[in-house]
Structures are given as C-alpha cells and as structure tokens.
Design a protein around this motif. Structure first.
Motif, PDB file in Angstrom:
ATOM      1  N   MET A   1      19.650   4.534   2.769  1.00  0.00           N
ATOM      2  CA  MET A   1      19.830   5.808   2.105  1.00  0.00           C
ATOM      3  C   MET A   1      18.832   6.829   2.623  1.00  0.00           C
ATOM      4  O   MET A   1      19.177   7.986   2.785  1.00  0.00           O
ATOM      5  N   THR A   2      17.628   6.415   2.895  1.00  0.00           N
ATOM      6  CA  THR A   2      16.596   7.328   3.347  1.00  0.00           C
ATOM      7  C   THR A   2      16.932   7.886   4.725  1.00  0.00           C
ATOM      8  O   THR A   2      16.751   9.078   4.983  1.00  0.00           O
ATOM      9  N   ARG A   3      17.462   7.055   5.627  1.00  0.00           N
ATOM     10  CA  ARG A   3      17.817   7.516   6.961  1.00  0.00           C
ATOM     11  C   ARG A   3      18.952   8.527   6.897  1.00  0.00           C
ATOM     12  O   ARG A   3      18.955   9.510   7.631  1.00  0.00           O
TER      13      ARG A   3
ATOM     14  N   LEU B   1      19.599  10.568   4.423  1.00  0.00           N
ATOM     15  CA  LEU B   1      19.032  11.807   3.898  1.00  0.00           C
ATOM     16  C   LEU B   1      18.320  12.586   4.993  1.00  0.00           C
ATOM     17  O   LEU B   1      18.504  13.805   5.122  1.00  0.00           O
ATOM     18  N   TRP B   2      17.520  11.907   5.811  1.00  0.00           N
ATOM     19  CA  TRP B   2      16.802  12.584   6.885  1.00  0.00           C
ATOM     20  C   TRP B   2      17.762  13.100   7.955  1.00  0.00           C
ATOM     21  O   TRP B   2      17.533  14.148   8.555  1.00  0.00           O
TER      22      TRP B   2
END
Length: 90
Positions: free
Chosen positions: A1-3, A5-6
């Motif tokens: 999820m973090t990747r 978002l970035w």
C-alpha cells in the motif's frame, strides 16, 4: 500500500510540474510577453480611471460640504467666446 501511495504522489507531482513548466514556457514566448504587457496596460488604465473618478467624486463632496461653487473646467466648457469667428467680433 505504501508503494502505491508514493507512486500516485510522484505521478501527481510530475503532472503538476509538467503543467507549470508548460505555462512558464508559454509565458516567456513573444506572444506571452505581449499578452502580459497588454494586460498590464489595461490594468493601469483602469486604475487611472478609478482614481480620477474617485478624485472627482471627493472634490464634489467637499465642494458641497463647504458650500463652494462647482468648478468649471475651461477645457471642457469653452464658453461663448470660443464659438465666435473673427467676423462676428466687434
């Protein structure tokens, strides 16, 4: 999820930078500079007219308050002598 978002944030920043860069490049062309100068000229003329109207309005208010006669500007109201020709004068 973090990747993800970035990735979305980076794509958004890239699109934003591309649009801003294109606008800056267009503003620095001859046509863009001409448009900006014409816009500044129109703005300056509007400002001058607003200031002149405000000055005239304030002068009228002051003359009414001080019970002074209205000012007659000779360049706007030439009077009867300007209509005469040399033949009509005594």
């Amino acid at each position: 999820m973090t990747r993800g978002l970035w990735f979305v944030a980076g794509a958004g920043v890239g699109v934003y930078a591309m649009v801003r860069g294109r606008r800056a490049a267009e503003a620095l062309t001859i046509d863009g500079v001409t448009d900006r100068l014409k816009g500044a000229e129109v703005g300056w003329q509007m400002f001058r007219h607003e200031v002149a109207a405000g000055m005239a309005e304030k002068e009228t208010q002051l003359r009414e308050r001080l019970a002074l006669a209205p000012q007659v500007r000779p360049e706007l109201n030439p009077g009867p002598t300007a209509d005469r020709t040399d033949e009509e004068q005594p």
